[in-house]
Design an enzyme around this catalytic site. Structure first.
Site, PDB file in Angstrom:
ATOM      1  N   ARG A 166       0.835  -1.208   0.000  1.00  0.00           N
ATOM      2  CA  ARG A 166       0.000   0.000   0.000  1.00  0.00           C
ATOM      3  C   ARG A 166       0.870   1.259   0.000  1.00  0.00           C
ATOM      4  O   ARG A 166       2.048   1.197   0.330  1.00  0.00           O
ATOM      5  CB  ARG A 166      -0.876   0.027   1.263  1.00  0.00           C
ATOM      6  CG  ARG A 166      -1.843  -1.128   1.357  1.00  0.00           C
ATOM      7  CD  ARG A 166      -2.304  -1.346   2.782  1.00  0.00           C
ATOM      8  NE  ARG A 166      -1.196  -1.738   3.649  1.00  0.00           N
ATOM      9  CZ  ARG A 166      -1.293  -1.930   4.960  1.00  0.00           C
ATOM     10  NH1 ARG A 166      -2.441  -1.747   5.560  1.00  0.00           N
ATOM     11  NH2 ARG A 166      -0.243  -2.284   5.675  1.00  0.00           N
ATOM     12  N   VAL A 183       6.853 -13.142  21.356  1.00  0.00           N
ATOM     13  CA  VAL A 183       6.157 -13.748  22.506  1.00  0.00           C
ATOM     14  C   VAL A 183       5.896 -12.676  23.571  1.00  0.00           C
ATOM     15  O   VAL A 183       6.819 -11.991  24.009  1.00  0.00           O
ATOM     16  CB  VAL A 183       6.993 -14.883  23.146  1.00  0.00           C
ATOM     17  CG1 VAL A 183       6.236 -15.500  24.331  1.00  0.00           C
ATOM     18  CG2 VAL A 183       7.344 -15.946  22.128  1.00  0.00           C
ATOM     19  N   GLY A 209      -6.665  -3.530  17.863  1.00  0.00           N
ATOM     20  CA  GLY A 209      -5.423  -3.979  17.203  1.00  0.00           C
ATOM     21  C   GLY A 209      -4.735  -5.119  17.927  1.00  0.00           C
ATOM     22  O   GLY A 209      -3.551  -5.346  17.741  1.00  0.00           O
ATOM     23  N   LYS A 258       3.575 -19.403  20.326  1.00  0.00           N
ATOM     24  CA  LYS A 258       4.426 -18.754  21.339  1.00  0.00           C
ATOM     25  C   LYS A 258       5.017 -19.774  22.306  1.00  0.00           C
ATOM     26  O   LYS A 258       6.186 -19.664  22.685  1.00  0.00           O
ATOM     27  CB  LYS A 258       3.610 -17.685  22.075  1.00  0.00           C
ATOM     28  CG  LYS A 258       3.261 -16.510  21.144  1.00  0.00           C
ATOM     29  CD  LYS A 258       2.202 -15.619  21.744  1.00  0.00           C
ATOM     30  CE  LYS A 258       1.875 -14.446  20.823  1.00  0.00           C
ATOM     31  NZ  LYS A 258       0.668 -13.725  21.234  1.00  0.00           N
ATOM     32  N   GLY A 317      -0.780  -5.310  20.845  1.00  0.00           N
ATOM     33  CA  GLY A 317      -1.056  -3.892  20.597  1.00  0.00           C
ATOM     34  C   GLY A 317       0.123  -3.231  19.902  1.00  0.00           C
ATOM     35  O   GLY A 317       1.258  -3.713  19.952  1.00  0.00           O
TER      36      GLY A 317
END
Ligand code: HSE
Length: 409
Positions: free
Chosen positions: A44, A127, A182, A200, A298
């Site tokens: 993009r 992780v 998010g 993880k 996040g």
């Protein structure tokens, strides 16, 4: 001056760019030299963002620039991330990634490639988001013989469970909110079905025990089946339901990695980890127990970990730290899930405490209400024991409505 590039300008990639711009002066001070954000690789364009002029469409531009010493991979998924990361390492550029899918599937190959080219493959952000756990495992705690790791490693599911418990929010609304913030993966089934937590625990197991653990070897169960009723009823007994990723080293020397909802006693610190927060509890012979806690997902928490890796790379200037594991082409060191035993939480029909005692032996706790009973067994049970108990209860006209293992950590 050192240049860096960012592959992928989604939630984490844009976080890396923005946190770098915000804290550029102090990051450069800590690095002891100037840093320049050279390129952002993305399909993009971002004409409205201040870094829009840095966007390139081909990795070749980055590979061809000798000033680019370190690359942040924030694309997610295994391809083209694997091809791109391998190409960067082969071109003599160190890589810092937040991509746990990539590390869990290809970490052994990429670590080997990095070593062969005298560069680093870093993955602190893969992780636990902001939590420092990769470096502590292979550096600060390197003197320990590890025996277990247990954690809450997925922010999205912990956030969802918390919203269900505390605000009585339904599952889909809580998931939509996690996506909006998010936290969730592009395809949130990876969160909900436990695959993200599985990747993880694979990474932590590989690092702690030195052999690559692939996701296919891990018994993985998500939170889709968790009913609000069990969340409520287990709390009557002093327990909380959490999605727990765990690896234990058994007495036979094999390891047993698992991801599943477990009931956690309320005095266990893991039961207090709420919302998007993650926590990892590590057991080793030197430390006994150590606990790591912080935001597990996040934009900026994850970007913080990626940038931390990049800063270390600039400070180290290509000195390889001992962060590695090997592919042994075998799963002999991993125990079959059939060997998994734990005390159990049961929710059953009826209020017949005597029948439950007869089947389970002594119960650690029990509570009956509205025609259903919940209890915690005193003895450890494997899957066969659970099936046999369900059959025996059935013979007494009692149905097992739900059961979860109890976490001991
Ligand atoms: N989807 C992941 C989570 C992001 O919710 O924990 C961080 O790996």
């Amino acid at each position: 001056m050192v240049k860096f590039a960012v592959l992928g300008c989604g939630v984490v990639g844009s976080g890396v760019v923005e946190l770098f711009e915000k804290n550029k002066a102090l990051i450069e001070k800590r690095c002891g030299q100037e840093l320049e954000m050279g390129y952002i690789l993305d399909l993009r364009d971002f004409p409205d963002r201040p870094y829009g002029n840095k966007v390139v469409k081909s990795l070749d531009v980055i590979l061809a620039d000798p000033d680019v010493k370190v690359v942040a991979e924030c694309m997610g998924g295994t391809e083209p991330a694997f091809t791109f990361v391998k190409a960067c390492l082969e071109a003599g550029k160190s890589v810092a990634t937040s991509n746990k899918e990539l590390v869990a599937a290809k970490g052994d190959i990429l670590l080997k490639t990095a070593k062969e080219h005298n560069v680093n493959f870093f993955f602190e952000a893969s992780v636990g988001g902001a939590i420092p756990i990769i470096r502590p495992l292979h550096k600060c705690l390197a003197a320990n013989d590890f025996t277990a790791i247990a954690g809450i490693l997925n922010g999205t599911t912990n956030f969802i469970l918390n919203k269900m418990i505390k605000e009585n929010m339904d599952f889909s609304t809580a998931l939509a909110l996690a996506q909006e913030k998010g936290y969730a993966e592009k395809d949130p089934t990876a969160d909900v079905e436990g695959h993200d937590a599985c990747r993880k625990i694979c990474i932590l197991s590989s690092l702690a025990f030195g052999k690559h653990v692939y996701p296919e070897s891990v018994h993985t169960q998500g939170i889709r089946e968790v009913e609000l009723k069990d969340v409520e009823r287990s709390s009557e007994l002093g327990y909380t339901i959490k999605l727990i990723a765990r690896v234990q080293r058994l007495e036979n020397g094999k390891i047993l990695p698992t991801v599943m909802p477990m009931v956690v006693e309320e005095d266990n610190l893991l039961s207090q980890v709420n919302g998007v927060y993650n926590a990892v509890m590590v057991r080793g012979d030197g430390i006994s127990k150590a606990m790591f806690y912080g935001r597990g997902a996040g934009k900026f928490p994850t970007a913080s970990a990626v940038l931390g890796d990049m800063i270390e790379e600039v400070q180290l200037d290509h000195t390889i730290p001992a962060q590695t594991w090997e592919n042994v082409n075998s799963t002999d060191f991993i125990e079959d899930f059939a060997a998994f035993t734990a005390k159990r939480y049961f929710r059953v029909s009826g209020e017949d405490a005597a029948a439950l005692n007869a089947v389970f032996g002594n119960l650690a706790s029990i509570s009956a209400q509205d025609g259903e009973t919940v209890c915690i067994t005193d003895k450890e049970m494997n899957a066969d024991d659970v099936e046999a108990a369900a059959k025996a209860l059935n013979g007494k006209g009692i149905q097992v409505l739900a059961q979860y293992p109890v976490l001991v950590s």
